[in-house]
Motif scaffolding. Structure first.
Motif, PDB file in Angstrom:
ATOM      1  N   ASN A 120       0.850  -1.197   0.000  1.00 35.75           N
ATOM      2  CA  ASN A 120       0.000   0.000   0.000  1.00 35.75           C
ATOM      3  C   ASN A 120       0.884   1.246   0.000  1.00 35.75           C
ATOM      4  O   ASN A 120       1.100   1.853   1.047  1.00 35.75           O
ATOM      5  N   PRO A 121       1.385   1.634  -1.155  1.00 35.18           N
ATOM      6  CA  PRO A 121       2.328   2.746  -1.191  1.00 35.18           C
ATOM      7  C   PRO A 121       1.651   4.101  -0.999  1.00 35.18           C
ATOM      8  O   PRO A 121       0.497   4.294  -1.375  1.00 35.18           O
ATOM      9  N   ALA A 122       2.402   5.009  -0.423  1.00 36.63           N
ATOM     10  CA  ALA A 122       1.960   6.401  -0.332  1.00 36.63           C
ATOM     11  C   ALA A 122       2.236   7.069  -1.679  1.00 36.63           C
ATOM     12  O   ALA A 122       3.029   6.576  -2.493  1.00 36.63           O
ATOM     13  N   GLU A 123       1.590   8.187  -1.883  1.00 38.25           N
ATOM     14  CA  GLU A 123       1.816   8.945  -3.107  1.00 38.25           C
ATOM     15  C   GLU A 123       3.304   9.280  -3.205  1.00 38.25           C
ATOM     16  O   GLU A 123       3.946   9.648  -2.223  1.00 38.25           O
ATOM     17  N   GLY A 124       3.845   9.098  -4.365  1.00 36.61           N
ATOM     18  CA  GLY A 124       5.256   9.408  -4.571  1.00 36.61           C
ATOM     19  C   GLY A 124       6.175   8.196  -4.509  1.00 36.61           C
ATOM     20  O   GLY A 124       7.344   8.293  -4.872  1.00 36.61           O
ATOM     21  N   TRP A 125       5.679   7.046  -4.040  1.00 35.22           N
ATOM     22  CA  TRP A 125       6.513   5.842  -4.006  1.00 35.22           C
ATOM     23  C   TRP A 125       6.891   5.482  -5.432  1.00 35.22           C
ATOM     24  O   TRP A 125       6.039   5.411  -6.319  1.00 35.22           O
ATOM     25  N   GLN A 126       8.175   5.251  -5.666  1.00 34.29           N
ATOM     26  CA  GLN A 126       8.693   4.995  -7.012  1.00 34.29           C
ATOM     27  C   GLN A 126       8.946   3.514  -7.295  1.00 34.29           C
ATOM     28  O   GLN A 126       9.253   3.162  -8.426  1.00 34.29           O
ATOM     29  N   GLY A 127       8.847   2.671  -6.288  1.00 34.65           N
ATOM     30  CA  GLY A 127       9.213   1.270  -6.462  1.00 34.65           C
ATOM     31  C   GLY A 127       8.054   0.366  -6.824  1.00 34.65           C
ATOM     32  O   GLY A 127       6.975   0.813  -7.225  1.00 34.65           O
ATOM     33  N   LYS A 128       8.287  -0.927  -6.663  1.00 31.93           N
ATOM     34  CA  LYS A 128       7.292  -1.943  -6.984  1.00 31.93           C
ATOM     35  C   LYS A 128       6.169  -1.912  -5.957  1.00 31.93           C
ATOM     36  O   LYS A 128       6.399  -1.642  -4.779  1.00 31.93           O
ATOM     37  N   THR A 129       4.963  -2.236  -6.425  1.00 32.67           N
ATOM     38  CA  THR A 129       3.793  -2.206  -5.557  1.00 32.67           C
ATOM     39  C   THR A 129       2.971  -3.479  -5.728  1.00 32.67           C
ATOM     40  O   THR A 129       3.103  -4.190  -6.726  1.00 32.67           O
ATOM     41  N   GLY A 130       2.126  -3.730  -4.753  1.00 33.01           N
ATOM     42  CA  GLY A 130       1.216  -4.865  -4.828  1.00 33.01           C
ATOM     43  C   GLY A 130       1.691  -6.023  -3.977  1.00 33.01           C
ATOM     44  O   GLY A 130       2.253  -5.835  -2.899  1.00 33.01           O
ATOM     45  N   LEU A 131       1.459  -7.221  -4.483  1.00 31.33           N
ATOM     46  CA  LEU A 131       1.825  -8.448  -3.776  1.00 31.33           C
ATOM     47  C   LEU A 131       3.120  -9.020  -4.345  1.00 31.33           C
ATOM     48  O   LEU A 131       3.376  -8.925  -5.549  1.00 31.33           O
ATOM     49  N   ILE A 132       3.904  -9.629  -3.507  1.00 26.85           N
ATOM     50  CA  ILE A 132       5.208 -10.147  -3.921  1.00 26.85           C
ATOM     51  C   ILE A 132       5.117 -11.101  -5.115  1.00 26.85           C
ATOM     52  O   ILE A 132       5.873 -10.949  -6.085  1.00 26.85           O
ATOM     53  N   PRO A 133       4.215 -12.095  -5.106  1.00 26.04           N
ATOM     54  CA  PRO A 133       4.209 -13.020  -6.249  1.00 26.04           C
ATOM     55  C   PRO A 133       3.971 -12.350  -7.601  1.00 26.04           C
ATOM     56  O   PRO A 133       4.387 -12.887  -8.630  1.00 26.04           O
ATOM     57  N   GLU A 134       3.358 -11.188  -7.597  1.00 20.79           N
ATOM     58  CA  GLU A 134       3.154 -10.451  -8.852  1.00 20.79           C
ATOM     59  C   GLU A 134       4.480 -10.041  -9.486  1.00 20.79           C
ATOM     60  O   GLU A 134       4.537  -9.712 -10.671  1.00 20.79           O
ATOM     61  N   HIS A 135       5.552 -10.074  -8.698  1.00 21.71           N
ATOM     62  CA  HIS A 135       6.860  -9.612  -9.174  1.00 21.71           C
ATOM     63  C   HIS A 135       7.875 -10.742  -9.339  1.00 21.71           C
ATOM     64  O   HIS A 135       9.031 -10.480  -9.675  1.00 21.71           O
ATOM     65  N   PHE A 136       7.454 -11.975  -9.107  1.00 20.07           N
ATOM     66  CA  PHE A 136       8.363 -13.093  -9.340  1.00 20.07           C
ATOM     67  C   PHE A 136       8.760 -13.129 -10.810  1.00 20.07           C
ATOM     68  O   PHE A 136       7.936 -12.926 -11.698  1.00 20.07           O
ATOM     69  N   ASP A 137      10.014 -13.419 -11.057  1.00 20.01           N
ATOM     70  CA  ASP A 137      10.543 -13.544 -12.412  1.00 20.01           C
ATOM     71  C   ASP A 137      10.415 -15.013 -12.823  1.00 20.01           C
ATOM     72  O   ASP A 137      11.268 -15.836 -12.501  1.00 20.01           O
ATOM     73  N   ARG A 138       9.336 -15.314 -13.512  1.00 18.98           N
ATOM     74  CA  ARG A 138       9.043 -16.702 -13.862  1.00 18.98           C
ATOM     75  C   ARG A 138      10.169 -17.325 -14.677  1.00 18.98           C
ATOM     76  O   ARG A 138      10.566 -18.470 -14.436  1.00 18.98           O
ATOM     77  N   SER A 139      10.722 -16.608 -15.653  1.00 20.54           N
ATOM     78  CA  SER A 139      11.780 -17.175 -16.492  1.00 20.54           C
ATOM     79  C   SER A 139      13.032 -17.467 -15.661  1.00 20.54           C
ATOM     80  O   SER A 139      13.698 -18.477 -15.880  1.00 20.54           O
ATOM     81  N   PHE A 140      13.345 -16.602 -14.696  1.00 21.79           N
ATOM     82  CA  PHE A 140      14.481 -16.855 -13.811  1.00 21.79           C
ATOM     83  C   PHE A 140      14.226 -18.102 -12.977  1.00 21.79           C
ATOM     84  O   PHE A 140      15.098 -18.968 -12.843  1.00 21.79           O
ATOM     85  N   LEU A 141      13.031 -18.213 -12.405  1.00 23.02           N
ATOM     86  CA  LEU A 141      12.707 -19.362 -11.571  1.00 23.02           C
ATOM     87  C   LEU A 141      12.723 -20.659 -12.377  1.00 23.02           C
ATOM     88  O   LEU A 141      13.158 -21.703 -11.872  1.00 23.02           O
ATOM     89  N   GLU A 142      12.267 -20.612 -13.617  1.00 26.90           N
ATOM     90  CA  GLU A 142      12.307 -21.811 -14.463  1.00 26.90           C
ATOM     91  C   GLU A 142      13.747 -22.216 -14.762  1.00 26.90           C
ATOM     92  O   GLU A 142      14.063 -23.399 -14.831  1.00 26.90           O
ATOM     93  N   ALA A 143      14.614 -21.244 -14.938  1.00 29.58           N
ATOM     94  CA  ALA A 143      16.014 -21.521 -15.265  1.00 29.58           C
ATOM     95  C   ALA A 143      16.831 -21.946 -14.051  1.00 29.58           C
ATOM     96  O   ALA A 143      17.914 -22.507 -14.208  1.00 29.58           O
TER      97      ALA A 143
END
Length: 133
Positions: free
Chosen positions: A64-87
C-alpha cells in the motif's frame, strides 16, 4: 528468499554469512515486502549485499504505497521472475504473515513451478489480543 515485514530478520544472518563467503555459487534472490514504505528497514544493509554476494539481487515491494513511491507495488508473487525461476530450480525460503505465505503457495501451484521446494514460516500479529491457552 521471500520476506514479509519483520520476516526479513530470518534471512539477515544467512545473508551476512553469504556476504562473508562472497556467495554460494548459485544466484540468490530476495523479495522483501512490506505493507507501507515506512515499514522498510535494513535498506543500507540490503544494498551492501549486492557488492558482497555474487549474483545477488533484492526486490522491494510495498503493498500500500503512499503517493510518490517509485518502487514496486502490490503483492510479492506479482513480481516473481518466472523465467528466472524456471532456469534456476531451487529451494524457496519464506517468512512472513500467513496471507503472504498462502499467496506464494498458490502462485507456485498455479504456475506449476514443481521444481521448487518451499520452506516457510508463518507468523501472526504480535498485537493479537487473544490469550494463550
Amino acid at each position: 528468499m521471500v520476506a514479509g515485514g519483520t520476516g526479513l530478520s530470518a534471512f539477515l544472518g544467512m545473508l551476512d554469512n553469504l556476504a562473508h563467503k562472497g556467495g554460494c555459487g548459485r544466484p540468490v534472490r530476495l523479495y522483501y515486502g512490506v505493507t507501507h514504505a515506512r515499514d522498510l528497514c535494513e535498506l543500507e544493509r540490503l544494498k551492501a549485499y549486492e557488492a558482497h554476494i555474487a549474483d545477488f539481487a533484492c526486490d522491494i515491494v510495498v503493498m500500500n504505497p503512499a503517493e510518490g513511491w517509485q518502487g514496486k507495488t502490490g503483492l510479492i508473487p506479482e513480481h516473481f521472475d518466472r523465467s528466472f525461476l524456471e532456469a534456476h530450480p531451487s529451494d524457496m525460503y519464506v517468512c512472513g504473515p500467513p496471507p503472504m505465505v498462502e499467496a506464494i503457495k498458490t502462485w507456485l501451484a498455479n504456475e506449476r513451478m514443481d521444481d521448487h521446494r518451499l520452506y516457510y514460516e508463518k507468523f501472526g500479529d504480535s498485537n493479537n489480543a487473544q490469550s494463550a491457552s
